[in-house]
Design a protein around this motif. Structure first.
Motif, PDB file in Angstrom:
ATOM      1  N   GLU A  49     -22.473 -17.590 -10.408  1.00  0.00           N
ATOM      2  CA  GLU A  49     -23.127 -16.046 -11.123  1.00  0.00           C
ATOM      3  C   GLU A  49     -22.875 -15.686 -12.249  1.00  0.00           C
ATOM      4  O   GLU A  49     -21.919 -15.766 -12.340  1.00  0.00           O
ATOM      5  CB  GLU A  49     -23.179 -14.938 -10.245  1.00  0.00           C
ATOM      6  CG  GLU A  49     -23.984 -15.085  -8.197  1.00  0.00           C
ATOM      7  CD  GLU A  49     -23.757 -13.637  -7.333  1.00  0.00           C
ATOM      8  OE1 GLU A  49     -23.939 -13.632  -5.641  1.00  0.00           O
ATOM      9  OE2 GLU A  49     -23.067 -12.967  -7.566  1.00  0.00           O
ATOM     10  N   GLN A  50     -24.376 -15.113 -12.524  1.00  0.00           N
ATOM     11  CA  GLN A  50     -24.297 -14.700 -14.040  1.00  0.00           C
ATOM     12  C   GLN A  50     -22.293 -13.380 -14.059  1.00  0.00           C
ATOM     13  O   GLN A  50     -21.999 -13.515 -15.183  1.00  0.00           O
ATOM     14  CB  GLN A  50     -25.433 -14.075 -14.588  1.00  0.00           C
ATOM     15  CG  GLN A  50     -25.375 -12.877 -15.952  1.00  0.00           C
ATOM     16  CD  GLN A  50     -25.090 -14.330 -16.401  1.00  0.00           C
ATOM     17  OE1 GLN A  50     -25.969 -15.015 -17.180  1.00  0.00           O
ATOM     18  NE2 GLN A  50     -23.736 -14.097 -17.296  1.00  0.00           N
ATOM     19  N   VAL A  96     -27.159 -19.029 -13.787  1.00  0.00           N
ATOM     20  CA  VAL A  96     -26.559 -19.123 -13.057  1.00  0.00           C
ATOM     21  C   VAL A  96     -25.580 -20.582 -13.589  1.00  0.00           C
ATOM     22  O   VAL A  96     -26.916 -20.873 -14.617  1.00  0.00           O
ATOM     23  CB  VAL A  96     -26.806 -19.787 -11.460  1.00  0.00           C
ATOM     24  CG1 VAL A  96     -27.089 -18.141 -10.851  1.00  0.00           C
ATOM     25  CG2 VAL A  96     -27.603 -20.706 -11.477  1.00  0.00           C
ATOM     26  N   LYS A 297     -23.276 -17.634  -2.508  1.00  0.00           N
ATOM     27  CA  LYS A 297     -22.819 -17.197  -2.260  1.00  0.00           C
ATOM     28  C   LYS A 297     -20.702 -17.214  -1.924  1.00  0.00           C
ATOM     29  O   LYS A 297     -20.596 -15.606  -2.653  1.00  0.00           O
ATOM     30  CB  LYS A 297     -23.829 -15.712  -1.732  1.00  0.00           C
ATOM     31  CG  LYS A 297     -24.920 -15.336  -1.976  1.00  0.00           C
ATOM     32  CD  LYS A 297     -25.133 -15.572  -3.537  1.00  0.00           C
ATOM     33  CE  LYS A 297     -26.458 -14.362  -3.518  1.00  0.00           C
ATOM     34  NZ  LYS A 297     -26.682 -14.572  -5.710  1.00  0.00           N
ATOM     35  N   ASN A 300     -18.757 -16.318  -4.523  1.00  0.00           N
ATOM     36  CA  ASN A 300     -19.435 -15.604  -6.144  1.00  0.00           C
ATOM     37  C   ASN A 300     -18.890 -13.916  -4.511  1.00  0.00           C
ATOM     38  O   ASN A 300     -18.564 -13.187  -5.567  1.00  0.00           O
ATOM     39  CB  ASN A 300     -21.053 -15.570  -5.665  1.00  0.00           C
ATOM     40  CG  ASN A 300     -20.939 -16.505  -6.708  1.00  0.00           C
ATOM     41  OD1 ASN A 300     -20.547 -16.698  -7.924  1.00  0.00           O
ATOM     42  ND2 ASN A 300     -21.888 -17.481  -6.919  1.00  0.00           N
ATOM     43  N   TYR A 385     -30.245 -14.736  -6.098  1.00  0.00           N
ATOM     44  CA  TYR A 385     -30.082 -15.793  -6.253  1.00  0.00           C
ATOM     45  C   TYR A 385     -28.784 -15.476  -8.663  1.00  0.00           C
ATOM     46  O   TYR A 385     -27.533 -16.271  -7.972  1.00  0.00           O
ATOM     47  CB  TYR A 385     -30.450 -16.481  -7.254  1.00  0.00           C
ATOM     48  CG  TYR A 385     -30.858 -17.979  -7.078  1.00  0.00           C
ATOM     49  CD1 TYR A 385     -30.312 -19.357  -5.603  1.00  0.00           C
ATOM     50  CD2 TYR A 385     -29.912 -18.747  -7.340  1.00  0.00           C
ATOM     51  CE1 TYR A 385     -30.045 -20.460  -5.733  1.00  0.00           C
ATOM     52  CE2 TYR A 385     -29.583 -20.624  -8.025  1.00  0.00           C
ATOM     53  CZ  TYR A 385     -29.613 -21.110  -6.834  1.00  0.00           C
ATOM     54  OH  TYR A 385     -28.627 -22.006  -5.753  1.00  0.00           O
ATOM     55  N   VAL A 386     -28.839 -14.873  -9.235  1.00  0.00           N
ATOM     56  CA  VAL A 386     -28.031 -14.352  -9.877  1.00  0.00           C
ATOM     57  C   VAL A 386     -27.223 -13.276  -9.498  1.00  0.00           C
ATOM     58  O   VAL A 386     -26.570 -13.905 -10.021  1.00  0.00           O
ATOM     59  CB  VAL A 386     -29.370 -14.221 -11.271  1.00  0.00           C
ATOM     60  CG1 VAL A 386     -30.237 -15.438 -11.812  1.00  0.00           C
ATOM     61  CG2 VAL A 386     -30.137 -13.028 -10.816  1.00  0.00           C
ATOM     62  N   GLY A 387     -27.856 -12.941  -8.783  1.00  0.00           N
ATOM     63  CA  GLY A 387     -26.012 -12.116  -7.783  1.00  0.00           C
ATOM     64  C   GLY A 387     -26.721 -10.273  -8.595  1.00  0.00           C
ATOM     65  O   GLY A 387     -27.040  -9.787  -9.339  1.00  0.00           O
TER      66      GLY A 387
END
Length: 398
Positions: A49-50, A96, A297, A300, A385-387
């Protein structure tokens, strides 16, 4: 031996915690049952993730990640023979990055060793003692000698099958679990990736995923039975099934074949324990929770746990009280359950369930169509999705 924080496990969670504590001037000792070669060479998935990329960058261990990682600004959802791109960066301003978990481990080990932090591999007979007191300790064998590590706090970062969670007395933790009625057959192939971004395919024969490890290493997954015999899957059968499930209406074949280097079957489960602590023993990462890989996930969530725990330990060890430590479990679990929800949703939307008479399949197609056509639904998928933010109290743009 004496330290402020004893860390069990030299995976991403334990190593990142040791690194953040070092930057905060806090002593720690990391204990790992496996060899250094094992933890550095065990190939694991790696979609960051970012926020994970940001914390590695900000703490000085992101140089190789930025040189070798593969940033992705979107993903493709493929169903009914057509692809639909979700523009992650356009919707959220974030993206990501593909970078193997073992590569993160290598970077963190190098950082640990560069400043001489204690990192003991191949320890045995590890056991946690007196976690419910102010003087917990860890006993273990190393180089044939019995040792005891006395700590102020212990961090259990030793994974789902580790000893830390099992050392907590019965009745203290409540476990929540869901085992899914399917698994993933995964391959690593010396072939060009099917696309420069991940493809999640919903097909009536079952789910398929096309991803990559590099520009010349493709990683593919196929939904299969949990009790599948890997020997029954020849290379030809695997490629034929991938072509079928990834098929496009226009007939263009995207899956690129090549020598298969690895094969394996991964079970699918969701698992959470509450609370994520017992006295001075704090659980993080897979020791406390497991998610199905559909939502990417796992690592992350471990990083998010550690960011919360490191901040709390910094306050505690520098004499600013235990309020953040006392709130650790509640803070971490708020994000854990949202990641579980997202992973469950992605898994339920994309996989074939046995016994479906077609009703479930049509519902899934309707859900996918809605996600791809509705800007609000696309945004919901993208921001998950990106966090999500580290704290529910933080701005959604943070």
């Amino acid at each position: 031996m004496r330290t402020q924080v004893g860390i069990v496990g030299a995976g991403p969670a334990g190593l990142l915690l040791a690194h953040l504590l070092h930057l905060a001037g806090i002593e720690s000792v990391v204990l790992e049952s496996r060899s250094r070669a094992y933890v550095e060479e065990r190939v694991r998935a790696g979609l960051l993730e970012q926020g994970t990329v940001d914390v590695l960058t900000e703490t000085g261990v992101g140089d190789r990640l930025h040189r070798e990682g593969l940033p992705h600004s979107g993903i493709e959802l493929r169903f009914d023979g057509q692809g639909h791109r979700i523009d992650l960066q356009g919707l959220t301003g974030r993206r990501v990055t593909i970078y193997g978990q073992q590569e993160v481990v290598k970077d963190l080990i190098a950082a640990r060793l560069s400043h001489g932090g204690p990192l003991l591999f191949e320890v045995a007979d590890t056991a946690v003692h007196d976690a419910d007191t102010e003087h917990p300790s860890i006993s273990f064998l190393h180089d044939g000698q019995a040792r005891v590590l006395r700590c102020d706090v212990i961090a259990g970062c030793d994974g789902f099958h580790g000893i830390c969670r099992d050392s907590i007395p019965a009745g203290v933790l409540r476990a929540y679990e869901r085992v899914y009625p399917f698994a993933w057959l995964g391959i690593l192939a010396a072939a060009r990736p099917a696309s420069h971004e991940l493809i999640y395919a919903r097909h009536e024969r079952g789910f398929a995923l096309a991803t990559m490890r590099s520009e010349t290493l493709a990683r593919h997954y196929l939904q299969c039975r949990p009790d599948e015999d890997i020997a029954a899957w020849s290379d030809d059968r695997i490629w034929a099934e991938l072509h079928a499930r990834m098929a496009r209406r226009d007939g263009v074949a995207q899956v690129q074949e090549g020598p298969i280097l690895q094969k394996g079957i991964t079970g699918m489960r969701s698992f959470v324990v509450e609370p994520m602590r017992h006295g001075r023993l704090f659980l993080a990462g897979d020791a406390a929770h497991i998610v199905p890989p559909t939502g990417a996930k796992g690592m992350n969530l471990a990083v998010a746990d550690i960011r919360v725990l490191a901040r709390a330990l910094e306050a505690f060890c520098h004499g600013r009280g235990s309020a953040l430590l006392d709130a650790y479990s509640t803070t971490a679990l708020a994000r854990v359950w949202k990641a579980q929800r997202f992973s469950w949703w992605m898994t339920s939307m994309l996989h074939r369930f046995d016994g479906d008479d077609g009703f479930e399949h049509r519902l899934q197609l309707a859900e996918l169509d809605y996600v791809c056509r509705s800007p609000a639904a696309s945004l919901t998928l993208a921001e998950n999705y990106v966090g999500l933010p580290l704290s529910l109290g933080a701005s959604w743009a943070a």
